[in-house]
Design a protein around this motif. Structure first.
Motif, PDB file in Angstrom:
ATOM      1  N   ARG A 172       0.825  -1.204   0.000  1.00 62.13           N
ATOM      2  CA  ARG A 172       0.000   0.000   0.000  1.00 62.13           C
ATOM      3  C   ARG A 172       0.861   1.257   0.000  1.00 62.13           C
ATOM      4  O   ARG A 172       0.480   2.285  -0.581  1.00 62.13           O
ATOM      5  CB  ARG A 172      -0.948  -0.026   1.202  1.00 62.13           C
ATOM      6  CG  ARG A 172      -1.949   1.119   1.235  1.00 62.13           C
ATOM      7  CD  ARG A 172      -2.777   1.185  -0.039  1.00 62.13           C
ATOM      8  NE  ARG A 172      -3.788   0.150  -0.137  1.00 62.13           N
ATOM      9  CZ  ARG A 172      -4.422  -0.162  -1.257  1.00 62.13           C
ATOM     10  NH1 ARG A 172      -4.113   0.460  -2.391  1.00 62.13           N
ATOM     11  NH2 ARG A 172      -5.331  -1.112  -1.273  1.00 62.13           N
ATOM     12  N   ASP A 227      -3.171   3.975  -4.235  1.00 58.78           N
ATOM     13  CA  ASP A 227      -4.511   4.053  -4.806  1.00 58.78           C
ATOM     14  C   ASP A 227      -4.910   2.828  -5.625  1.00 58.78           C
ATOM     15  O   ASP A 227      -6.057   2.752  -6.079  1.00 58.78           O
ATOM     16  CB  ASP A 227      -4.618   5.301  -5.705  1.00 58.78           C
ATOM     17  CG  ASP A 227      -4.327   6.580  -4.938  1.00 58.78           C
ATOM     18  OD1 ASP A 227      -4.856   6.724  -3.820  1.00 58.78           O
ATOM     19  OD2 ASP A 227      -3.554   7.417  -5.451  1.00 58.78           O
ATOM     20  N   ASP A 275      -8.536  -4.093  -0.433  1.00 60.61           N
ATOM     21  CA  ASP A 275      -9.867  -3.612  -0.815  1.00 60.61           C
ATOM     22  C   ASP A 275     -10.877  -4.742  -0.820  1.00 60.61           C
ATOM     23  O   ASP A 275     -12.066  -4.533  -0.564  1.00 60.61           O
ATOM     24  CB  ASP A 275      -9.805  -2.981  -2.210  1.00 60.61           C
ATOM     25  CG  ASP A 275      -8.932  -1.744  -2.235  1.00 60.61           C
ATOM     26  OD1 ASP A 275      -9.377  -0.700  -1.744  1.00 60.61           O
ATOM     27  OD2 ASP A 275      -7.793  -1.842  -2.735  1.00 60.61           O
TER      28      ASP A 275
END
Length: 497
Positions: free
Chosen positions: A119, A124, A146
């Motif tokens: 990350r 993103d 995610d």
């Protein structure tokens, strides 16, 4: 679109004396890694199929997996995770085939720390993770992935389907068709592996709730039983819910399922019979009918796929002491005995110590090896191809393998610990498992799809090795207390998170 796909799998039994160096992972890099994963019934295989279907550029830094064993060597963990992180720059998305219960000499949270590092490189980019049903989930994994989806079967026969599920959600997220949000609950419950099978009991009911919630609109719902033989703060059961844009709804589902799990917490615990009782039960089962089918004795206290040494001889010696015969047992991992038996040669009559040679200092277990007498009846290269439903088509290499026939027992001795994926573990060296009265298998679960159909009865035997279900044997020093069943008065509320 450029997608990073990697596989890094290890279930760590921190009490196991079996070392986990880099070579245990048989790592494959780049194009070799791609070829190693392509076409396999793994999550990584599914990721590759999905990425190719959308015309993505695929980056495969490493495909690596090791059998369960002790803590991963620090240099191995650092090298493998560095390899993945170094390949991340410039990627648009990440699909990871992880276990969820990796503990290294330099990390108590192998997967969480990897995701945290990824990350930092890709703040993103969407990250999807496929997990084993026995993953120990931590906050860093929830914070930095995610999408997280785990197997829904144990024995695990849905590895590919889990990868397809996680990868499909990631592609739908990229396309703007879904907005994944994750909710998580982790009751303070250390489950027993024998109570995480998904075809019966409390675990089956929890998985049924997960499937029902998916039909009701959740993108993915996973029940992770955890792996209790890891001395980390929370080797506990978890519920992960991936919702579509509405975190409150996802949270409600996670809370409801976790509350039922906690209500049924006793159903996730297992209390084995004393070994002499189990052997007596096996003898009774064999004599109950004239039907000639073997009785399975599952030595789950020395289970290769939970970090066992495959060296504990307690079940065989107790069976012989109680007068059982027609036994087929193996594999017993004893490279020293293999060398001696091969030197003696086929046809030789020998007496030598077999097994019980690997100490488990953390459990203060220092076994005393006992002699077996018999004839060397076969020697093989220890290779066969799996025909069963797990890892179908994979070639198994057990190292040099010898069959020692004691009269009462046919003992298969190998150079490496092995799980019973297939009847081939016996037939490759000339042993017909159908003809045995008793089959002693160092297995908890993976043997069942193949061996249960040929058996008249299944008896679970606890040899009190390093994969025993007797948690009182294990000196838990790092587990956050109170936790059930180590602390019977543990209180918890799902609404508290």
């Amino acid at each position: 679109m450029k997608i990073l796909i990697a596989r890094l799998n290890h279930e760590t039994n921190t009490y196991s004396p079996v070392a986990t160096p880099l070579e245990s992972f048989s790592p494959r890099y780049g194009a070799q890694g791609y070829r190693a994963a392509k076409g396999t019934r793994t999550a990584a295989g599914a990721f590759i199929d999905l990425a190719e279907a959308v015309g993505a550029e695929i980056v495969v830094p490493v495909i690596a997996g090791a059998n369960p064993s002790g803590r991963v060597a620090a240099d191995a963990y650092t090298h493998l995770t560095d390899t993945i992180v170094a390949a991340a720059a410039g990627c648009d998305a990440v699909m990871l085939d992880l276990h969820g219960a990796m503990v290294a000499e330099n990390s108590d949270d192998g997967e969480g720390e990897l995701l945290q590092r990824l990350r930092q490189v890709l703040p993103d980019a969407p990250i999807a993770v496929a997990l084993d049903l026995h993953g120990n989930i931590t906050q860093p994994l929830i914070d930095h992935a995610d999408i997280a989806v785990s197997f829904k079967t144990y024995p695990h026969i849905d590895m590919y389907e889990t990868g397809e599920h996680a990868g499909r959600l990631l592609l739908e997220m990229i396309a703007g068709r879904v907005r994944p949000v994750m909710a998580w609950r982790r009751p303070p419950l250390v489950t027993h592996t024998l109570r995480s099978r998904t075809d019966e009991g409390a675990m089956q009911r929890a998985v049924a709730l997960a499937k029902e919630a998916e039909k009701g609109g959740m993108l993915a719902v996973s029940i992770l039983a955890g792996f209790g033989l890891a001395d980390i703060p929370a080797p506990c059961i978890s519920v992960i819910v991936v919702g579509d844009g509405d975190r409150r709804k996802a949270d409600e589902v996670a809370e409801r399922i976790a509350a039922q799990i906690w209500e049924e917490r006793e159903g996730f615990t297992y209390r084995p019979d004393p070994l002499p009782t189990s052997i007596a039960m096996a003898a009774a089962a064999a004599n109950a009918t004239a039907e000639h089918r073997p009785v399975l004795l599952l030595d789950h206290g020395d289970n290769c796929m939970s970090g066992g040494t495959c060296d504990d001889m307690a079940v065989l010696h107790e069976a012989l002491a109680q007068g059982l015969d027609g036994i087929a047992v193996g594999p017993v991992c004893d490279p020293e005995a293999v060398a001696q038996l091969i030197a003696a040669g086929v046809g030789a009559s020998v007496t030598l110590n077999v097994g019980d040679k690997v100490a488990a200092p953390q459990l203060s277990v220092y076994p005393e090896s006992k002699p077996l007498s018999g004839k060397v009846t076969a020697i093989s290269d220890g290779e066969y191809v799996i025909s069963g439903p797990t890892y179908t088509g994979q070639r198994i290499r057990m190292g040099r393998t010898v069959l020692l026939d004691t009269g009462a027992a046919k003992v298969i001795v190998t150079e490496t610990p092995q799980e019973h994926w297939d009847l081939g573990i016996f037939t490759h060296i000339g042993v017909d498992p159908h003809a045995a009265r008793f089959l002693i298998l160092k297995s908890r679960m993976y043997c069942r799809p193949v061996f249960v159909p040929i058996a008249k009865s299944v008896i679970e035997c606890d040899s009190e090795g390093v994969t025993s279900s007797r948690y009182e044997m294990f000196p838990f020093r790092n587990v956050s207390r109170p936790v059930y069943p180590l602390d019977k008065d543990t209180a918890w509320s799902a609404s508290a998170g």
